[in-house]
Design a protein around this motif. Structure first.
Motif, short mmCIF file in Angstrom:
data_model
loop_
_atom_site.label_atom_id
_atom_site.label_comp_id
_atom_site.label_asym_id
_atom_site.label_seq_id
_atom_site.Cartn_x
_atom_site.Cartn_y
_atom_site.Cartn_z
N LEU A 34 0.83 -1.20 0.00
CA LEU A 34 0.00 0.00 0.00
C LEU A 34 0.86 1.25 0.00
O LEU A 34 0.57 2.23 -0.70
CB LEU A 34 -0.93 0.00 1.22
CG LEU A 34 -1.85 1.20 1.38
CD1 LEU A 34 -2.78 1.32 0.17
CD2 LEU A 34 -2.66 1.09 2.67
N PHE A 35 1.95 1.24 0.78
CA PHE A 35 2.87 2.37 0.81
C PHE A 35 3.49 2.61 -0.56
O PHE A 35 3.52 3.73 -1.06
CB PHE A 35 3.96 2.11 1.85
CG PHE A 35 5.11 3.07 1.79
CD1 PHE A 35 4.98 4.35 2.30
CD2 PHE A 35 6.32 2.70 1.22
CE1 PHE A 35 6.03 5.25 2.23
CE2 PHE A 35 7.37 3.58 1.15
CZ PHE A 35 7.23 4.86 1.66
N LEU A 36 3.98 1.55 -1.21
CA LEU A 36 4.60 1.69 -2.53
C LEU A 36 3.58 2.16 -3.57
O LEU A 36 3.90 2.98 -4.44
CB LEU A 36 5.22 0.37 -2.96
CG LEU A 36 6.43 -0.11 -2.16
CD1 LEU A 36 6.94 -1.43 -2.71
CD2 LEU A 36 7.55 0.93 -2.19
N SER A 37 2.36 1.66 -3.47
CA SER A 37 1.33 2.06 -4.42
C SER A 37 0.98 3.53 -4.29
O SER A 37 0.89 4.26 -5.28
CB SER A 37 0.08 1.20 -4.21
OG SER A 37 -0.98 1.63 -5.06
N ARG A 38 0.82 4.00 -3.05
CA ARG A 38 0.48 5.42 -2.84
C ARG A 38 1.65 6.32 -3.20
O ARG A 38 1.45 7.42 -3.74
CB ARG A 38 0.05 5.64 -1.39
CG ARG A 38 -1.25 4.94 -1.04
CD ARG A 38 -1.82 5.41 0.26
NE ARG A 38 -3.11 4.80 0.55
CZ ARG A 38 -3.88 5.13 1.57
NH1 ARG A 38 -3.49 6.08 2.41
NH2 ARG A 38 -5.04 4.53 1.77
N LEU A 39 2.85 5.87 -2.92
CA LEU A 39 4.02 6.66 -3.30
C LEU A 39 4.12 6.78 -4.81
O LEU A 39 4.36 7.87 -5.35
CB LEU A 39 5.28 6.00 -2.74
CG LEU A 39 6.62 6.61 -3.18
CD1 LEU A 39 6.71 8.07 -2.76
CD2 LEU A 39 7.78 5.82 -2.60
N SER A 40 3.91 5.68 -5.53
CA SER A 40 3.97 5.71 -6.99
C SER A 40 2.88 6.60 -7.58
O SER A 40 3.14 7.39 -8.49
CB SER A 40 3.85 4.28 -7.53
OG SER A 40 3.83 4.28 -8.93
N ASP A 41 1.66 6.49 -7.05
CA ASP A 41 0.56 7.32 -7.54
C ASP A 41 0.82 8.79 -7.29
O ASP A 41 0.54 9.65 -8.14
CB ASP A 41 -0.75 6.90 -6.90
CG ASP A 41 -1.20 5.52 -7.33
OD1 ASP A 41 -0.70 5.04 -8.38
OD2 ASP A 41 -2.02 4.90 -6.62
N SER A 42 1.34 9.12 -6.10
CA SER A 42 1.61 10.52 -5.76
C SER A 42 2.67 11.12 -6.67
O SER A 42 2.52 12.23 -7.18
CB SER A 42 2.04 10.62 -4.30
OG SER A 42 2.36 11.95 -3.97
N VAL A 43 3.77 10.38 -6.90
CA VAL A 43 4.83 10.88 -7.76
C VAL A 43 4.32 11.05 -9.19
O VAL A 43 4.62 12.04 -9.86
CB VAL A 43 6.04 9.93 -7.72
CG1 VAL A 43 7.08 10.34 -8.75
CG2 VAL A 43 6.66 9.94 -6.32
#
Length: 217
Positions: A34-43
């Motif tokens: 979930l952390f990696l997914s939200r980080l990727s979406d935000s970037v």
């Protein structure tokens, strides 16, 4: 004499739970994903909201400021308008500096992996065991903080990071001081505001790590 049939040995619920706990990965996979997914979406959203790069390099928009106050005003306006571009530029300078020093890059990646696998996304149960010694969450946190302070402030890694950030910030200030902001639509909504900002993943990281952190309390 006929051999007696094999007797089935029932497996208790406690033994099954212990076996599954031993097979559990040392990191909370759903929270980490979930952390990696939200980080990727935000970037990705932030890069989409960046200003066109040709606006930064438009030669007709450069002139020498007449005073220090004018230069400071230009820097403020340009930073407000080109915020995402400047952050991407700083990240690129930092990445180039780390790539030119692979040992420092390896140390930082190892430090980040230690935080993720040993504390942030690791389940509180079972406890951390290293070399036969069991460490509590508080001891793990203190140890990671000490190692982080040592790496960042007492080794060449910290000086490399600070030098790269200072060089990048100096280049940003020079560009902002010489770039005339009169042609910019400064009344538009600034990029990076709200949930689409480049650093908005921090909120996602907190919520993603919430279950793992709550289990430690």
């Amino acid at each position: 004499m006929a051999s007696s049939p094999a007797t089935a040995i029932p497996v208790s619920t406690g033994q099954a739970a212990a076996g599954s706990a031993q097979q559990t990965a040392p990191i909370s996979t759903p929270a980490f994903r979930l952390f990696l997914s939200r980080l990727s979406d935000s970037v990705r959203r932030s890069l989409v909201n960046r200003r066109p790069w040709y606006e930064l390099a438009d030669r007709s928009s450069f002139s020498r400021p007449e005073s220090v106050s004018e230069a400071a005003s230009r820097v403020r306006k340009n930073v407000s308008y080109f915020r995402i571009n400047y952050i991407a530029f700083l990240a690129a300078v930092l990445a180039l500096s780390l790539l030119s020093h692979p040992i420092s890059l390896f140390v930082l990646l190892a430090l980040l992996a230690s935080w993720c696998f040993l504390y942030l996304f690791r389940p509180a149960d079972p406890p951390l065991v290293i070399l036969g010694r069991q460490f509590s969450d508080r001891e793990t946190l203190i140890g990671l903080v000490v190692v982080t302070v040592f790496v960042v402030f007492l080794t060449s890694v910290g000086s490399l990071l600070i030098s790269a950030l200072l060089v990048g910030a100096a280049l940003v200030c020079v560009h902002g001081a010489f770039r005339m902001p009169e042609d910019l639509f400064l009344d538009e909504q600034e990029p990076g505001v709200g949930g689409s900002g480049l650093l908005s993943f921090l909120g996602g990281a907190a919520s993603a790590a919430g279950p793992a952190m709550a289990s430690r309390v």
